[in-house]
Design a protein around this motif. Structure first.
Motif, PDB file in Angstrom:
ATOM      1  N   THR A  84       0.216  -0.995   0.033  1.00 49.80           N
ATOM      2  CA  THR A  84      -0.252   0.522   0.018  1.00 49.80           C
ATOM      3  C   THR A  84       0.526   0.723  -0.080  1.00 49.80           C
ATOM      4  O   THR A  84       0.523   2.149  -0.700  1.00 49.80           O
ATOM      5  N   TYR A  85       1.765   1.151   0.843  1.00 48.29           N
ATOM      6  CA  TYR A  85       2.968   2.233   0.225  1.00 48.29           C
ATOM      7  C   TYR A  85       3.706   2.437  -0.660  1.00 48.29           C
ATOM      8  O   TYR A  85       3.362   3.616  -1.555  1.00 48.29           O
ATOM      9  N   ARG A 108      -3.979  12.832   1.994  1.00 46.01           N
ATOM     10  CA  ARG A 108      -5.724  12.966   1.462  1.00 46.01           C
ATOM     11  C   ARG A 108      -5.359  10.901   1.126  1.00 46.01           C
ATOM     12  O   ARG A 108      -5.273  11.057   2.315  1.00 46.01           O
ATOM     13  N   LEU A 109      -5.732  10.950  -0.075  1.00 44.82           N
ATOM     14  CA  LEU A 109      -5.973   9.566  -0.540  1.00 44.82           C
ATOM     15  C   LEU A 109      -5.229   8.611   0.363  1.00 44.82           C
ATOM     16  O   LEU A 109      -4.976   7.655   1.207  1.00 44.82           O
ATOM     17  N   SER A 111      -2.454   4.749   6.654  1.00 43.45           N
ATOM     18  CA  SER A 111      -3.433   3.857   7.888  1.00 43.45           C
ATOM     19  C   SER A 111      -3.896   3.348   7.882  1.00 43.45           C
ATOM     20  O   SER A 111      -4.465   2.622   9.302  1.00 43.45           O
ATOM     21  N   ALA A 112      -5.162   3.011   7.192  1.00 46.81           N
ATOM     22  CA  ALA A 112      -6.438   1.744   7.208  1.00 46.81           C
ATOM     23  C   ALA A 112      -5.151   0.243   6.591  1.00 46.81           C
ATOM     24  O   ALA A 112      -5.879  -0.071   7.678  1.00 46.81           O
ATOM     25  N   ALA A 116     -11.107  -4.432   4.485  1.00 46.01           N
ATOM     26  CA  ALA A 116     -12.379  -3.764   4.038  1.00 46.01           C
ATOM     27  C   ALA A 116     -12.703  -2.167   2.996  1.00 46.01           C
ATOM     28  O   ALA A 116     -12.517  -1.476   2.212  1.00 46.01           O
ATOM     29  N   GLU A 117     -12.550  -1.017   4.353  1.00 43.93           N
ATOM     30  CA  GLU A 117     -11.794  -0.039   4.413  1.00 43.93           C
ATOM     31  C   GLU A 117     -10.988   0.325   3.264  1.00 43.93           C
ATOM     32  O   GLU A 117     -11.052   1.267   2.324  1.00 43.93           O
ATOM     33  N   LEU A 118      -9.715  -0.255   3.473  1.00 41.56           N
ATOM     34  CA  LEU A 118      -9.117  -0.185   2.615  1.00 41.56           C
ATOM     35  C   LEU A 118      -8.991  -0.234   1.672  1.00 41.56           C
ATOM     36  O   LEU A 118      -8.502   0.027   0.149  1.00 41.56           O
ATOM     37  N   GLU A 119      -9.872  -1.264   1.237  1.00 46.63           N
ATOM     38  CA  GLU A 119     -10.631  -2.008  -0.512  1.00 46.63           C
ATOM     39  C   GLU A 119     -10.808  -0.899  -0.757  1.00 46.63           C
ATOM     40  O   GLU A 119     -11.195  -0.267  -2.214  1.00 46.63           O
TER      41      GLU A 119
END
Length: 114
Positions: free
Chosen positions: A20-21, A34-35, A41-42, A74-77
Motif C-alpha cells: 500500500t505504501y 488525502r488519499l 493508515s487503513a 474492507a476500508e482499504l479495499e
C-alpha cells in the motif's frame, strides 16, 4: 504459537501495508495528505490490530481486534477501488489482491475464534 509474528494473516497484513505504501508513492503530490494518508493508515491498522488482539488476555478481545482489522481491510479495499477509478495509471492490483486475501483470512480466523 509464540508470537503474533508467526501468524500468516499478520505476515500478509505486513505485505499489504508495504504494498500500500508503494501505491501511495504513485499518487500525485496533491493526494499525499488525502488519499495516500487514508490508504496507508487503513493498511497499517490491519496487522497492528491483529497484533494487539493477539496480545490481549482473552479470546473475546482477540476476536474483537480481528474484527477491527477486518473492517480496516474492507476500508482499504474501498479506497483502492476509488484509487483505481480516479487514478487509472496507479498500479494497485497487488495491494487489491492482498486486501481481499487478508479479509478472507480474517473472516476464517474470526469464525474459528467463536
Amino acid at each position: 504459537m509464540a508470537s503474533f509474528k508467526d501468524l500468516l494473516v499478520w505476515q500478509k497484513g505486513i505485505e499489504l501495508s508495504v504494498e500500500t505504501y508503494e501505491v501511495a508513492r504513485q499518487l500525485p503530490k496533491t493526494e499525499q495528505y488525502r488519499l495516500a494518508s487514508q490508504i496507508t493508515s487503513a493498511a497499517t491498522s490491519v496487522p497492528s490490530n491483529i497484533a494487539e488482539g493477539y496480545r490481549r488476555n482473552n479470546t473475546a478481545e482477540y476476536r474483537h481486534f480481528c474484527g477491527i482489522a477486518l473492517g480496516s481491510a474492507a476500508e482499504l479495499e474501498t479506497q483502492l477501488i476509488i484509487t483505481q477509478r480516479v487514478f487509472p495509471d496507479v498500479n494497485s492490483t497487488v495491494a487489491m489482491g492482498l486486501a481481499v486475501e487478508v479479509q478472507k483470512m480474517l473472516t476464517g480466523l474470526i469464525a474459528k475464534l467463536r
